[in-house]
Design a protein around this motif. Structure first.
Motif, PDB file in Angstrom:
ATOM      1  N   LEU A  72      78.442 -10.003 -27.918  1.00  0.00           N
ATOM      2  CA  LEU A  72      78.208 -11.048 -28.709  1.00  0.00           C
ATOM      3  C   LEU A  72      77.250 -10.707 -29.567  1.00  0.00           C
ATOM      4  N   VAL A  73      76.352  -9.869 -30.188  1.00  0.00           N
ATOM      5  CA  VAL A  73      75.879 -10.150 -31.251  1.00  0.00           C
ATOM      6  C   VAL A  73      76.603 -10.258 -32.551  1.00  0.00           C
ATOM      7  N   ALA A  74      77.833  -9.097 -31.588  1.00  0.00           N
ATOM      8  CA  ALA A  74      79.343  -9.403 -33.230  1.00  0.00           C
ATOM      9  C   ALA A  74      79.644 -10.064 -33.570  1.00  0.00           C
ATOM     10  N   ALA A  75      79.811 -10.857 -32.463  1.00  0.00           N
ATOM     11  CA  ALA A  75      80.401 -11.884 -32.810  1.00  0.00           C
ATOM     12  C   ALA A  75      79.562 -13.174 -33.926  1.00  0.00           C
ATOM     13  N   ALA A  76      78.985 -13.487 -33.360  1.00  0.00           N
ATOM     14  CA  ALA A  76      77.552 -14.070 -33.965  1.00  0.00           C
ATOM     15  C   ALA A  76      76.157 -13.550 -34.112  1.00  0.00           C
ATOM     16  N   PRO A  77      75.741 -13.942 -35.108  1.00  0.00           N
ATOM     17  CA  PRO A  77      75.004 -13.820 -36.385  1.00  0.00           C
ATOM     18  C   PRO A  77      73.087 -14.512 -35.245  1.00  0.00           C
ATOM     19  N   VAL A  78      73.484 -15.195 -34.336  1.00  0.00           N
ATOM     20  CA  VAL A  78      72.548 -15.861 -33.248  1.00  0.00           C
ATOM     21  C   VAL A  78      72.454 -16.088 -31.940  1.00  0.00           C
ATOM     22  N   VAL A  79      72.357 -14.954 -31.528  1.00  0.00           N
ATOM     23  CA  VAL A  79      72.931 -15.086 -30.004  1.00  0.00           C
ATOM     24  C   VAL A  79      71.477 -15.123 -29.315  1.00  0.00           C
ATOM     25  N   ARG A  80      71.519 -16.358 -27.983  1.00  0.00           N
ATOM     26  CA  ARG A  80      70.608 -16.992 -27.828  1.00  0.00           C
ATOM     27  C   ARG A  80      71.593 -16.368 -26.039  1.00  0.00           C
ATOM     28  N   LEU A  81      70.102 -15.787 -25.482  1.00  0.00           N
ATOM     29  CA  LEU A  81      71.055 -14.950 -23.881  1.00  0.00           C
ATOM     30  C   LEU A  81      70.119 -16.631 -23.243  1.00  0.00           C
ATOM     31  N   PRO A  82      70.936 -17.144 -21.902  1.00  0.00           N
ATOM     32  CA  PRO A  82      70.497 -17.957 -21.022  1.00  0.00           C
ATOM     33  C   PRO A  82      68.636 -17.775 -20.496  1.00  0.00           C
ATOM     34  N   GLY A  83      67.765 -19.300 -20.583  1.00  0.00           N
ATOM     35  CA  GLY A  83      66.678 -18.624 -21.161  1.00  0.00           C
ATOM     36  C   GLY A  83      65.659 -18.480 -21.962  1.00  0.00           C
ATOM     37  N   SER A  84      66.013 -18.591 -22.487  1.00  0.00           N
ATOM     38  CA  SER A  84      65.098 -18.308 -24.131  1.00  0.00           C
ATOM     39  C   SER A  84      64.853 -19.430 -23.663  1.00  0.00           C
ATOM     40  N   VAL A  85      63.501 -18.548 -24.606  1.00  0.00           N
ATOM     41  CA  VAL A  85      62.514 -20.067 -25.442  1.00  0.00           C
ATOM     42  C   VAL A  85      61.651 -19.807 -26.664  1.00  0.00           C
ATOM     43  N   ALA A  86      62.224 -19.359 -27.402  1.00  0.00           N
ATOM     44  CA  ALA A  86      62.232 -18.819 -28.463  1.00  0.00           C
ATOM     45  C   ALA A  86      62.419 -19.910 -29.513  1.00  0.00           C
ATOM     46  N   TYR A  87      61.887 -20.601 -30.501  1.00  0.00           N
ATOM     47  CA  TYR A  87      62.778 -21.500 -31.833  1.00  0.00           C
ATOM     48  C   TYR A  87      61.861 -21.163 -32.630  1.00  0.00           C
ATOM     49  N   TRP A  88      62.649 -21.759 -34.494  1.00  0.00           N
ATOM     50  CA  TRP A  88      62.240 -21.122 -35.511  1.00  0.00           C
ATOM     51  C   TRP A  88      63.016 -21.796 -36.440  1.00  0.00           C
ATOM     52  N   ASP A  89      62.328 -22.510 -37.554  1.00  0.00           N
ATOM     53  CA  ASP A  89      62.905 -22.385 -38.695  1.00  0.00           C
ATOM     54  C   ASP A  89      64.606 -22.311 -39.486  1.00  0.00           C
ATOM     55  N   GLU A  90      65.337 -22.968 -38.961  1.00  0.00           N
ATOM     56  CA  GLU A  90      66.048 -21.851 -39.305  1.00  0.00           C
ATOM     57  C   GLU A  90      66.466 -21.867 -40.735  1.00  0.00           C
ATOM     58  N   GLN A  91      66.722 -22.874 -41.914  1.00  0.00           N
ATOM     59  CA  GLN A  91      65.980 -23.144 -43.083  1.00  0.00           C
ATOM     60  C   GLN A  91      65.363 -21.934 -43.863  1.00  0.00           C
ATOM     61  N   ARG A  92      64.318 -21.449 -43.452  1.00  0.00           N
ATOM     62  CA  ARG A  92      63.039 -20.818 -43.662  1.00  0.00           C
ATOM     63  C   ARG A  92      63.549 -18.673 -43.011  1.00  0.00           C
ATOM     64  N   VAL A  93      64.014 -19.275 -41.792  1.00  0.00           N
ATOM     65  CA  VAL A  93      64.745 -17.691 -41.488  1.00  0.00           C
ATOM     66  C   VAL A  93      65.937 -17.502 -41.985  1.00  0.00           C
ATOM     67  N   ARG A  94      66.892 -17.827 -42.870  1.00  0.00           N
ATOM     68  CA  ARG A  94      67.329 -17.560 -43.580  1.00  0.00           C
ATOM     69  C   ARG A  94      68.333 -17.843 -44.830  1.00  0.00           C
TER      70      ARG A  94
END
Length: 452
Positions: A72-94
């Motif tokens: 999953l990680v090899a296929a996408a830069p961000v992988v969110r597994l079911p039940g994840s609760v963390a969020y962030w400012d995508e522009q700042r992090v990118r």
């Protein structure tokens, strides 16, 4: 009072006094613990924190196998597994991450084995478990109230991600930003909340997990009563309704506790300094545990209220303390040395009187009877080594008379009776000495020699 009556009550009394003195001394010494106590009251909180494990957490979440997560990680830069609760400012992090940074986001409540499985996903640059952010040998955590508030109220881990990325790239750490936005609650929202608070003192919004206020912890923390508003974790990016100041303005003097997810804040009397200290003390110790766990709001609230109680009992804000029952030992402790001294003095006084009593008491009488009894007893012991079948009967009769005299003396029978028994014992021991044939063992000669 005659001698027999005096002895009957004085002997048990003086030994009882000595026993009481010993018990008092032992209690006093055991109470002298060397300790340092910087509080002016002992906090009654039953527990000051939460323990990792099964302390009220719901069923633990699970994650896929290492191979599946690696794919999953090899296929996408961000992988969110079911039940994840963390969020962030995508522009700042990118902007901080650039190309090549892979982020794996997992739900909270994982056990140690599943957290280890996440760490085995080698192509993941950063792992987020709940709101715990780690990568490589580093772990990024908030260290101020605004950071903890954003993390536990909305799941915002933007600052932690940016800080960790810059650390991995060996770049200067940026300044944290407090981007959490607030709004005033609408009239309809405020009306619904105040109606519940006036009725039960508790408002639980849809989605919140609080099932009730811990009664003992609440009474210890706020003896005059507090009102509680429980809200679910707020949607990331949306402004939060500012219920605390609004309710404190409507009900001055009433303690108000508001929960936004796992973020707890206090409004009301003394909130300016007290609320900041309570929040910094609590989240400074338990933020790491809460970030990776999935505790219900009631467990976290109970721990927070116990911390509030501990702070109140530390005497920092001059807030009134709950009633404390009187400690009998602490009240009686100053009097124990005086009680000990009094018992010892009474014991010594009774002992001295028993030694100075005139004829008829249990002390030494002035008629020489004790010395005569002791001398004849010693004579009987010495001459017993020399007797034979012919002289043994007289010695036996003399010993019997001496034992009777001793008993009569101890029982404080009349002095004449004691002297009569001693005279009879003397005659028997004199007969024994004549039969043995040793003049120095005749009672008159033997006693004269002892006294000389």
């Amino acid at each position: 009072m005659n001698a027999r009556t005096y002895r009957r009550w004085s002997e048990p009394l003086r030994w009882t006094l000595l026993g009481v003195a010993v018990v008092v001394l032992v209690v006093f010494l055991l109470a002298q613990r060397q300790s340092v106590d910087v509080s002016y009251g002992r906090s009654p909180s039953s527990s000051s924190g939460v323990d990792e494990g099964t302390a009220g957490e719901p069923d633990r979440a699970t994650v896929p196998s290492v191979a599946e997560m690696t794919a999953l990680v090899a296929a996408a830069p961000v992988v969110r597994l079911p039940g994840s609760v963390a969020y962030w400012d995508e522009q700042r992090v990118r902007a901080a991450a650039g190309d090549g940074t892979r982020i794996l986001v997992a739900p909270p409540g994982l056990d140690k084995d599943e957290r280890d499985r996440l760490r085995d996903v080698e192509n993941a640059t950063i792992r987020v478990i709940g709101t715990e952010v780690s990568g490589g040998l580093y772990q990024a955590t908030a260290d101020r109230l605004p950071g903890w508030r954003a993390q536990f109220a909305t799941g915002d881990v933007t600052d932690q991600l940016v800080t960790l990325i810059t650390a991995l790239r060996k770049e200067p750490a940026p300044t944290d930003r407090d981007e959490l936005r607030w709004r005033e609650p609408s009239d309809a929202e405020l009306t619904a909340v105040t109606a519940d608070l006036k009725s039960t003192g508790l408002h639980v919004a849809p989605g919140a997990t609080l099932t009730g206020v811990p009664g003992t912890a609440s009474r210890n923390a706020f003896p005059d009563g507090a009102w509680y508003v429980a809200l679910p974790p707020q949607r990331f990016g949306d402004p939060l309704p500012r219920y605390g100041p609004a309710l404190a303005g409507l009900f001055p003097g009433r303690p108000i506790v508001v929960l936004y997810g796992l973020w707890i804040e206090y409004h009301g009397p003394g909130a300016t300094d007290f609320a900041e200290l309570a929040g910094a003390s609590f989240y400074g110790q338990y933020a790491g545990l809460l970030s990776r766990s999935d505790y219900p709001q009631r467990n976290v609230l109970n721990a927070y209220l116990n911390r509030v109680t501990d702070i109140r009992y530390a005497g920092l804000f001059e807030r009134p303390l709950p009633y404390r029952p009187v400690d009998p030992l602490r009240v009686a402790l100053p009097a124990l040395p005086w009680l000990f001294a009094g018992c010892v003095a009474a014991f010594l006084l009774l002992s001295a009187r028993s030694l100075r009593r005139p004829d008829g008491g249990p002390g030494i009488r002035r008629d020489g009877t004790p010395a005569r009894l002791a001398g004849l007893t010693a004579l009987a012991v010495e001459v017993s080594l020399l007797t034979d079948a012919r002289s043994n009967p007289a010695l036996t009769r003399g010993i019997v008379k001496l034992q009777a005299a001793r008993s009569a003396w101890d029982e404080e029978l009349p002095a004449r009776h004691v002297r009569t028994l001693l005279d009879e014992a003397t005659a028997e021991l004199d007969d024994t000495a004549r039969q043995v044939g040793i003049a120095s063992y005749r009672p008159d000669n033997y006693l004269r020699g002892r006294l000389s």
